[in-house]
Design an enzyme around this catalytic site. Structure first.
Site, mmCIF file in Angstrom:
data_model
loop_
_atom_site.group_PDB
_atom_site.id
_atom_site.type_symbol
_atom_site.label_atom_id
_atom_site.label_comp_id
_atom_site.label_asym_id
_atom_site.label_seq_id
_atom_site.Cartn_x
_atom_site.Cartn_y
_atom_site.Cartn_z
ATOM 1 N N ALA A 1 -68.002 26.728 41.396
ATOM 2 C CA ALA A 1 -67.047 25.753 41.926
ATOM 3 C C ALA A 1 -66.365 25.082 40.740
ATOM 4 C CB ALA A 1 -67.808 24.713 42.740
ATOM 5 N N GLY B 1 -71.273 28.777 42.537
ATOM 6 C CA GLY B 1 -70.431 29.186 43.658
ATOM 7 C C GLY B 1 -69.934 30.623 43.516
ATOM 8 N N GLU C 1 -72.598 32.670 44.789
ATOM 9 C CA GLU C 1 -72.681 32.437 46.238
ATOM 10 C C GLU C 1 -71.631 33.274 46.976
ATOM 11 O OE1 GLU C 1 -72.665 28.115 45.572
ATOM 12 O OE2 GLU C 1 -74.495 27.998 46.777
ATOM 13 N N GLU D 1 -76.638 25.406 38.985
ATOM 14 C CA GLU D 1 -76.314 24.066 39.501
ATOM 15 C C GLU D 1 -77.311 23.010 39.074
ATOM 16 O OE1 GLU D 1 -76.019 26.850 41.180
ATOM 17 O OE2 GLU D 1 -74.294 26.838 42.516
HETATM 18 C C1 3H9 Z 1 -71.193 24.988 41.801
HETATM 19 O O1 3H9 Z 1 -70.803 26.115 41.770
HETATM 20 C C2 3H9 Z 1 -71.556 24.263 43.059
HETATM 21 C C3 3H9 Z 1 -71.666 25.157 44.250
HETATM 22 O O2 3H9 Z 1 -72.963 25.683 44.365
HETATM 23 C C4 3H9 Z 1 -71.424 24.414 45.526
HETATM 24 C C5 3H9 Z 1 -70.057 23.820 45.727
HETATM 25 C C6 3H9 Z 1 -69.854 23.255 47.079
HETATM 26 N N1 3H9 Z 1 -65.458 24.121 36.545
HETATM 27 O O3 3H9 Z 1 -68.030 26.882 28.579
HETATM 28 P P1 3H9 Z 1 -66.715 27.311 28.036
HETATM 29 C C7 3H9 Z 1 -64.192 25.036 31.660
HETATM 30 S S1 3H9 Z 1 -71.358 24.058 40.382
HETATM 31 C C8 3H9 Z 1 -64.477 23.584 35.805
HETATM 32 O O4 3H9 Z 1 -66.270 26.747 26.741
HETATM 33 P P2 3H9 Z 1 -67.713 29.970 27.599
HETATM 34 C C9 3H9 Z 1 -64.837 24.348 30.487
HETATM 35 O O5 3H9 Z 1 -64.883 22.954 30.688
HETATM 36 C C10 3H9 Z 1 -70.773 25.128 39.085
HETATM 37 N N2 3H9 Z 1 -64.272 23.910 34.508
HETATM 38 O O6 3H9 Z 1 -66.596 28.907 27.971
HETATM 39 C C11 3H9 Z 1 -63.894 24.746 29.365
HETATM 40 O O7 3H9 Z 1 -62.749 23.925 29.455
HETATM 41 P P3 3H9 Z 1 -61.980 23.460 28.150
HETATM 42 C C12 3H9 Z 1 -71.762 26.151 38.711
HETATM 43 C C13 3H9 Z 1 -65.100 24.804 33.975
HETATM 44 O O8 3H9 Z 1 -67.034 31.268 27.555
HETATM 45 C C14 3H9 Z 1 -63.493 26.169 29.741
HETATM 46 O O9 3H9 Z 1 -63.751 26.288 31.140
HETATM 47 N N3 3H9 Z 1 -71.295 26.871 37.570
HETATM 48 C C15 3H9 Z 1 -66.143 25.387 34.693
HETATM 49 O O10 3H9 Z 1 -68.508 29.505 26.443
HETATM 50 C C16 3H9 Z 1 -64.275 27.227 29.014
HETATM 51 O O11 3H9 Z 1 -65.658 26.980 29.181
HETATM 52 C C17 3H9 Z 1 -71.598 26.487 36.325
HETATM 53 O O12 3H9 Z 1 -72.314 25.550 36.089
HETATM 54 C C18 3H9 Z 1 -66.318 25.016 36.052
HETATM 55 N N4 3H9 Z 1 -67.274 25.539 36.840
HETATM 56 O O13 3H9 Z 1 -68.728 29.954 28.828
HETATM 57 C C19 3H9 Z 1 -70.998 27.319 35.208
HETATM 58 N N5 3H9 Z 1 -66.808 26.237 33.895
HETATM 59 O O14 3H9 Z 1 -61.502 24.719 27.494
HETATM 60 C C20 3H9 Z 1 -70.395 26.440 34.170
HETATM 61 C C21 3H9 Z 1 -66.189 26.200 32.700
HETATM 62 O O15 3H9 Z 1 -60.914 22.559 28.665
HETATM 63 N N6 3H9 Z 1 -69.719 27.175 33.152
HETATM 64 N N7 3H9 Z 1 -65.161 25.332 32.738
HETATM 65 O O16 3H9 Z 1 -63.007 22.728 27.305
HETATM 66 C C22 3H9 Z 1 -70.371 27.821 32.140
HETATM 67 O O17 3H9 Z 1 -71.587 27.911 32.106
HETATM 68 C C23 3H9 Z 1 -69.533 28.420 31.051
HETATM 69 O O18 3H9 Z 1 -68.290 27.803 31.084
HETATM 70 C C24 3H9 Z 1 -69.314 29.959 31.140
HETATM 71 C C25 3H9 Z 1 -68.300 30.382 30.065
HETATM 72 C C26 3H9 Z 1 -70.674 30.656 30.887
HETATM 73 C C27 3H9 Z 1 -68.784 30.355 32.475
#
Ligand code: 3H9
Length: 677
Positions: free
Chosen positions: A60, A99, A102, A122
């Site tokens: 999400a 998400g 999911e 999460e």
């Molecule tokens: C969820 O899914 C809830 C659901 O179960 C239910 C909902 C109802 N959203 O980390 P990076 C941005 S909760 C918004 O440097 P990498 C990040 O801030 C979510 N922004 O890249 C950054 O922005 P900026 C569950 C996001 O290659 C840019 O993307 N998912 C999100 O080192 C690059 O990120 C997670 O917890 C997001 N979800 O790593 C996954 N994700 O350039 C969270 C990233 O402006 N994400 N951004 O600073 C990660 O673990 C890593 O970003 C990922 C890539 C491994 C994907």
């Protein structure tokens, strides 16, 4: 945002929402639209959902939490996908997280590339998987695996995912789409089972066992408790009832303090990687060969980071005996690191083959970067830097691991101050995630950018700090330690001071920390004259854990007990100095330990030492074990109310000592109501 192609009855739906295909409202709407159209289109026999760019949906959009919900919700989108009466195949590359996973689990099949990772992280945001993940994952992989994945938040690789039933086929190609289309063609027109209709394999006891095994890690956290409730519902209740429980838990966590703190921390960590004002055209220097001066515990730990990350490393010591001992210890610790990372044992030999031990500084002549980890004495460092400056190739970076000293003075000993940077590793250097990257007055932008990129390459979290005594972390720590000493002078018990911090969520208190490091660090028996408690303890032969006598007494297994001897020395010190002792309550202890740290951090911001308040939080979470669910000291102070912090500091002014100076920045922020973060 969405593009579709149809080929031989197979509709490929490709999402493109850089950088990580987060499932924000616009993307959800576009996907929902594509699904609805596909449902009614007789030409479509099966559907593939995939993503453009570097990854499958990473979850999400975290930035949307706390904003008004826009339709369709992720839950509604997922339900629409699963309800389709044509087979839907998820084509996964990169990371299918939260998400994103999911969505994949609501598809009828999942195809993944060999390098893909799948997980429900999460919990790391203080949340639970809130779009049916807690109900679907157990139905696909069984309760035991589901519990491990959802409660740890750690992803699995594609091979594991295939083994546990989370993916149906692995494809060798980097692009999963063609393989997924071929798979969809095989399944078109055939019956399939929806995830919601599957039974959950395994026994409910597996959940309790997991929580029992991980009790200390999960202490104080709300999200795991809520996830447990959902997993138990998945075993005991029909799908829709489990989903209702999940929903209620998700909303409660999302609106709670822990998740707000952890979401702040998520973005804080990403912001820390950015260097304010850096010209985007600045390219980091190439670094492949690294020299480390000093083969002690710190030097060895630093070297391990680079070996594991694939660098060639030269390590230099002054005499053969120390070099041999250092390399032997390094090998042991490298083997432990390899085991922790699940690397094959033969990888240790391969990594050791890239290490060149030497007794001569000349050996680092062709290194791209040389890091010193020698004694923390200015003269020693300056002499070393001057020597290295005459040996290393032009353009090579010279880095100091100093934790307190003036980097500009060290840089001044060389003819290349623009190539000098601080790389302050935290002990144990092969384990702790934090790297303070110290920017000297003359450090070039390119060298700074290289240092920050290196931090990432070796798996550290780099935070830029300016030059001051102790940089960001240790300067704040010193403010706290000063107050800890004052508290015991005034009558607080050593154990009460430590407990105030461990109850707050820190891994140890100031006196446990001092005992661990050694009471005699920086103590000189020739000049010691009983002027401080520490001097008196050292004079009495108390050294801390190393001789099992310090602020605490230690038994052979390092269990600690209050030390009557230390208590008596403290009492006598107070008497001799005319300090009245009294009982001090836990609230006062905590305020007097933490508020001065907040004030010090505000001074650090005022002086431009830290780039932003959230960097302070990243330093403290990764360098000192500040509980991430409290967001970091700055976020914590904001949530407490800065006016309360200022009021507390004024209230305790008499105890804070003559050197204490209230930060203008803090006072102004408190008056205006503007947060620090
Ligand atoms: C969820 O899914 C809830 C659901 O179960 C239910 C909902 C109802 N959203 O980390 P990076 C941005 S909760 C918004 O440097 P990498 C990040 O801030 C979510 N922004 O890249 C950054 O922005 P900026 C569950 C996001 O290659 C840019 O993307 N998912 C999100 O080192 C690059 O990120 C997670 O917890 C997001 N979800 O790593 C996954 N994700 O350039 C969270 C990233 O402006 N994400 N951004 O600073 C990660 O673990 C890593 O970003 C990922 C890539 C491994 C994907």
């Amino acid at each position: 945002m969405i593009s579709t192609t149809i080929d031989g009855g197979i509709l490929a739906v490709l999402a493109d929402n850089p950088p990580v295909n987060a499932l924000g409202a616009d993307l959800r709407a576009a996907l929902h639209d594509a699904i609805t159209r596909a449902s009614g289109d007789p030409a479509v026999e099966a559907i593939v959902i995939g993503c453009a760019g570097r990854t499958f949906f990473a979850g999400a959009d975290i930035r949307e939490f706390g904003q008004p919900q826009r339709e369709p919700s992720l839950v509604a989108l997922i339900a629409a996908i699963e309800a389709l009466d044509k087979p839907v195949v998820a084509a996964i590359h990169g990371t299918a997280l939260g998400g994103g996973l999911e969505v994949a689990m609501a598809c009828h099949y999942r195809i993944a590339t060999t390098t893909a990772k799948l997980g429900l992280p999460e919990v790391k945001l203080g949340l639970l998987p809130g779009a049916t993940g807690t109900q679907r994952l157990p139905r696909l992989v069984g309760i035991e695996e589901a519990c491990r994945m959802a409660v740890s938040g750690d992803p699995v690789d594609a091979t594991t995912a295939a083994r546990i039933g989370l993916v149906d086929r692995i494809v060798e190609e980097a692009d999963p789409l063609p393989g997924a289309v071929a798979f969809a063609r095989e399944r078109a027109g055939k019956p399939f089972v929806r995830t919601r209709d599957r039974a959950v394999a395994g026994e409910a006891e597996a959940i309790g066992d997991y929580f029992e095994r991980n009790r200390s890690k999960l202490r104080g956290l709300d999200a795991p408790v809520a996830i447990r409730r959902c997993l138990e519902a998945a075993m005991a209740l029909p799908f829709d009832e489990g989903v209702a429980i999940e929903r209620e838990g998700f909303v409660r966590l999302r609106d709670g303090d822990q998740s707000k703190a952890l979401r702040h921390y998520f973005f804080a960590e990403r912001a820390a990687a950015k260097i304010d004002g850096l010209d985007a055209a600045v390219e980091p220097l190439p670094v492949q060969k690294v020299g480390v001066i000093g083969a002690g515990t710190m030097g060895g730990g630093i070297a391990i980071n680079f070996l594991v990350a694939g660098f060639d490393v030269v390590i230099v010591e002054q005499d053969q005996q120390r070099l041999d001992a250092g390399v032997a210890l390094l090998r042991d610790n490298l083997a432990k690191t390899a085991r922790r990372k699940g690397l094959a044992a033969d990888r240790v030999d391969a990594m050791m083959a890239r290490l060149s031990p030497s007794l001569s500084y000349e050996a680092v002549a062709d290194c791209d970067l040389v890091i010193e980890a020698v004694f923390e004495l200015m003269d020693v460092k300056k002499t070393l830097f001057a020597t290295l400056d005459g040996i290393v190739k032009p353009g090579a970076i010279l880095a100091s691991n100093t934790s307190y000293l003036d980097l500009d003075e060290i840089a001044g000993a060389t003819g290349r101050p623009d190539s000098v940077v601080g790389l302050h590793f935290f002990s144990p250097a092969n384990i702790m995630k934090l790297l303070e990257v110290v920017r000297g007055a003359r450090t070039s932008e390119r060298v700074l950018a290289t240092a920050m990129q290196l931090a990432r390459r070796i798996g550290k979290i780099g935070v830029v700090s300016g030059v001051c005594y102790g940089f960001i972390g240790n300067r704040m720590l010193a403010a706290r330690q000063r107050q800890a000493m004052k508290l015991i002078e005034e009558g607080a018990k050593v154990i009460e001071v430590d407990r105030a911090l461990t109850d707050f969520g820190l891994p140890m208190g100031p006196f446990q920390m001092t005992d661990l490091a050694g009471l005699d660090i920086g103590w000189d028996p020739r000049t010691s004259a009983g002027r401080t408690i520490r001097e008196r303890l050292c004079e009495a032969g108390l050294r801390g854990q190393k001789n099992r006598r310090g602020f605490y007494d230690y038994d052979a297994d390092r269990n600690r007990n209050p030390s009557p001897e230390a208590e008596q020395i403290i009492r006598r010190f107070a008497e001799d100095n005319g300090i009245g002792q009294r009982a001090i309550g836990a609230d006062e202890i905590l305020e007097r330990l933490l508020y001065p740290m907040i004030n010090e951090a505000a001074l650090i911001l005022e002086e431009g030492i830290a780039q932003r308040a959230s960097d302070v939080d990243v330093v403290w979470v990764n360098g000192y074990g500040w509980p991430a669910w409290r967001g970091g000291p700055m976020f914590w102070a904001d949530s407490l109310g800065l006016a309360r912090v200022v009021e507390g500091l004024r209230h305790h002014a008499a105890s804070l000592g003559p050197d204490f100076r209230l930060s203008n920045r803090l006072v102004e922020a408190a008056a205006s109501g503007a947060p620090l973060c």
